[in-house]
Design a protein around this motif. Structure first.
Motif, PDB file in Angstrom:
ATOM      1  N   PRO A   2       0.814  -1.204   0.000  1.00 32.56           N
ATOM      2  CA  PRO A   2       0.000   0.000   0.000  1.00 32.56           C
ATOM      3  C   PRO A   2       0.837   1.237   0.000  1.00 32.56           C
ATOM      4  CG  PRO A   2       0.023  -0.988   2.179  1.00 32.56           C
ATOM      5  CD  PRO A   2       0.749  -1.923   1.286  1.00 32.56           C
ATOM      6  N   THR A   3       0.313   2.279  -0.587  1.00 26.58           N
ATOM      7  CA  THR A   3       0.995   3.554  -0.541  1.00 26.58           C
ATOM      8  C   THR A   3       0.412   4.375   0.578  1.00 26.58           C
ATOM      9  OG1 THR A   3      -0.549   4.629  -2.010  1.00 26.58           O
ATOM     10  CG2 THR A   3       1.280   3.469  -3.035  1.00 26.58           C
ATOM     11  N   GLU A  38      -9.531   3.242  -5.269  1.00 27.30           N
ATOM     12  CA  GLU A  38      -8.123   3.282  -4.880  1.00 27.30           C
ATOM     13  C   GLU A  38      -7.182   3.329  -6.084  1.00 27.30           C
ATOM     14  OE1 GLU A  38      -7.764  -0.238  -2.604  1.00 27.30           O
ATOM     15  OE2 GLU A  38      -8.974   0.490  -0.933  1.00 27.30           O
ATOM     16  N   ALA A  39      -7.710   3.018  -7.275  1.00 30.96           N
ATOM     17  CA  ALA A  39      -6.858   2.948  -8.467  1.00 30.96           C
ATOM     18  C   ALA A  39      -6.114   4.241  -8.752  1.00 30.96           C
ATOM     19  CB  ALA A  39      -7.692   2.533  -9.680  1.00 30.96           C
ATOM     20  N   ASN A  43      -2.139   4.430  -9.171  1.00 33.21           N
ATOM     21  CA  ASN A  43      -1.544   4.921 -10.418  1.00 33.21           C
ATOM     22  C   ASN A  43      -0.603   6.092 -10.157  1.00 33.21           C
ATOM     23  OD1 ASN A  43      -2.965   3.023 -11.855  1.00 33.21           O
ATOM     24  ND2 ASN A  43      -4.654   4.414 -12.380  1.00 33.21           N
ATOM     25  N   ALA A  44      -1.008   7.001  -9.276  1.00 32.61           N
ATOM     26  CA  ALA A  44      -0.147   8.137  -8.945  1.00 32.61           C
ATOM     27  C   ALA A  44       1.137   7.669  -8.294  1.00 32.61           C
ATOM     28  CB  ALA A  44      -0.894   9.101  -8.020  1.00 32.61           C
ATOM     29  N   ALA A  45       1.039   6.673  -7.402  1.00 29.42           N
ATOM     30  CA  ALA A  45       2.247   6.135  -6.750  1.00 29.42           C
ATOM     31  C   ALA A  45       3.165   5.480  -7.766  1.00 29.42           C
ATOM     32  CB  ALA A  45       1.848   5.139  -5.662  1.00 29.42           C
ATOM     33  N   PHE A 225       8.972   7.823   2.098  1.00 31.52           N
ATOM     34  CA  PHE A 225       7.984   8.090   3.137  1.00 31.52           C
ATOM     35  C   PHE A 225       6.571   7.729   2.678  1.00 31.52           C
ATOM     36  CE2 PHE A 225      11.404  10.952   4.657  1.00 31.52           C
ATOM     37  CZ  PHE A 225      11.549  10.394   5.917  1.00 31.52           C
ATOM     38  N   ALA A 226       6.300   7.840   1.384  1.00 35.27           N
ATOM     39  CA  ALA A 226       4.968   7.491   0.881  1.00 35.27           C
ATOM     40  C   ALA A 226       4.723   5.992   0.966  1.00 35.27           C
ATOM     41  CB  ALA A 226       4.811   7.969  -0.559  1.00 35.27           C
TER      42      ALA A 226
END
Length: 437
Positions: A2-3, A38-39, A43-45, A225-226
């Motif tokens: 998980p992000t 959550e997609a 995707n951003a991560a 950190f993310a």
């Protein structure tokens, strides 16, 4: 994994089923709805990590190529002999060999993202600090610090790609390889003009690349950190860690020797090519541009080659074509470096695309991220160890003869065994099968 942007278990599944939103819809939406919600965060991560991979790659070669462009003023300023300069050119593979061995254990304990972040910190500190020393020995040690970071990143970025982009390994290796070439050519082409613009001080011309590394470090800190990574076991995609008897794999050995021989050519060329052209009557600034051309040629090829190689199954055709380009390029430099110098630069640049080809084979010759970690560490560590004598021998041969015939002839000759072991490494095999079979 998980992000930081993904909801926790308490946010998605612990409220009473009867709790309702103001609109009257249940809080606990079906799994498919939650997945779609959550997609965007995932995707951003993924985009952030892809950008971080490219930023790190841009910083893995200026440590060497910026120094190659200013080798003569650095030697004069620090009182280096040609042999010691050859030793300086051999520091990269030495660091890669020693530090690459430590990379898998560090990745298991801390996670590959944390180790790559620390590697970028070492690059930043080493590049900035070496610009302020007046001692050749201290300069060598600080260069080694920066290259220690490069070594760890070299081994672990393919692992990051295999773990977090399992379905996009080839395009991500292509992005990584292209960014490597961009960083190399950028440093080679602009270091001398930047130095001149900054008053002609080679210290400023080298130190400015530390600022680029600092920007990449900031980006990786955000990623660290993310993701809040805690070692290899924290990622379900990583799978259980199984230590393979990798010494029993012929493919692993072939990849190691292929890495070693291509690294001999690459680091010898990056360290000495501007000097070779300058001795042939090419100006210092034009010599830097020609080194940049070597790297620029590999930018589009490095992006396309991993995708083409992955689709083909085995990569033997590419091994032979790149090897023949290198032989022609080094023989051209040996016999007529000042004549059509751009042609030899293009051919040498094509031959150096053996590096992204080798990275692609690392991802294809193992089934799991754990297998890629072990294969990457073994092949790169042993390979770079094999390559250590090359730049030193080139410097010694040049110092003893005053000519480039023998050093360049040696590089051309070494491409023959490179093609032979490459043909074995390029066959469609998995080290997991060979190691246990």
């Amino acid at each position: 994994m998980p992000t930081a942007a993904e909801p926790s278990a308490t946010e998605t599944g612990s409220r009473p089923p009867t709790a309702e939103t103001p609109a009257g819809a249940p809080v606990d939406a079906p799994a498919g709805v939650r997945a779609r919600a959550e997609a965007p965060a995932r995707n951003a991560a993924a985009v952030l990590l892809a950008v971080a991979v490219a930023a790190a790659a841009v910083n893995l070669r200026p440590v060497v190529t910026s120094l190659g462009a200013l080798l003569d003023p650095v030697r004069d300023g620090l009182g280096m002999s040609a042999t010691m300069a050859g030793l300086l050119a051999a520091v990269p593979p030495l660091c890669f060999a020693v530090l690459g061995i430590c990379a898998p254990a560090l990745a298991r304990r801390l996670g590959p993202i944390a180790v790559v972040t620390a590697a970028l910190a070492a690059i930043t500190a080493g590049v900035l600090a070496r610009s302020f020393t007046g001692s050749a020995v201290v300069f060598l040690l600080l260069t080694a610090l920066a290259l220690a970071g490069v070594a760890l990143a070299n081994v672990l970025i393919p692992v990051v790609i295999k773990r977090y982009f399992p379905d996009r390994v080839a395009p991500m290796i292509g992005l990584y390889s292209m960014a490597l070439s961009v960083g190399t050519s950028l440093a080679a082409a602009t270091t001398v003009p930047l130095t001149n613009a900054l008053g002609g001080d080679w210290r400023l011309g080298l130190g400015v690349w530390g600022l680029l590394a600092l920007a990449a470090l900031a980006l990786w800190l955000v990623v660290l950190f993310a993701r809040r990574e805690r070692g290899a076991a924290s990622s379900p995609a990583a799978g259980p860690h199984v230590k393979l008897p990798i010494l029993r794999s012929r493919t692993a050995w072939a990849l190691a020797f292929f890495f070693g021989l291509q690294s001999t050519s690459a680091y010898s060329a990056m360290g000495w090519l501007p000097k070779i052209y300058h001795d042939a009557g090419v100006s210092e600034s034009a010599s830097g541009v020609l080194l940049a051309l070597v790297m620029a040629v590999s930018v589009p090829v490095s992006f396309l080659l991993p995708n083409l190689a992955a689709r083909r199954g085995d990569q033997r055709l590419y091994v032979v074509v790149l090897g023949l380009c290198g032989i022609a390029g080094f023989l051209g430099l040996m016999l007529a470096a000042g004549t059509v110098p751009w042609l030899w630069a293009v051919l040498v640049g094509l031959s150096m695309c053996a590096f992204p080809l080798a990275l692609t084979m690392l991802g294809l010759r193992a089934r799991t991220p754990g297998g890629v970690t072990q294969l990457s560490a073994f092949a790169q560590s042993l390979g770079y160890l094999i390559s250590i004598p090359g730049p030193i021998l080139m410097g010694a041969l040049y110092q003893s003869t005053g000519q480039w015939y023998l050093p360049l002839g040696l590089l051309a000759l070494l491409l023959v065994p490179q093609m032979l072991v490459g043909l074995r490494a390029a066959r469609a095999r998995h080290i997991e099968d060979e190691a246990v079979g």
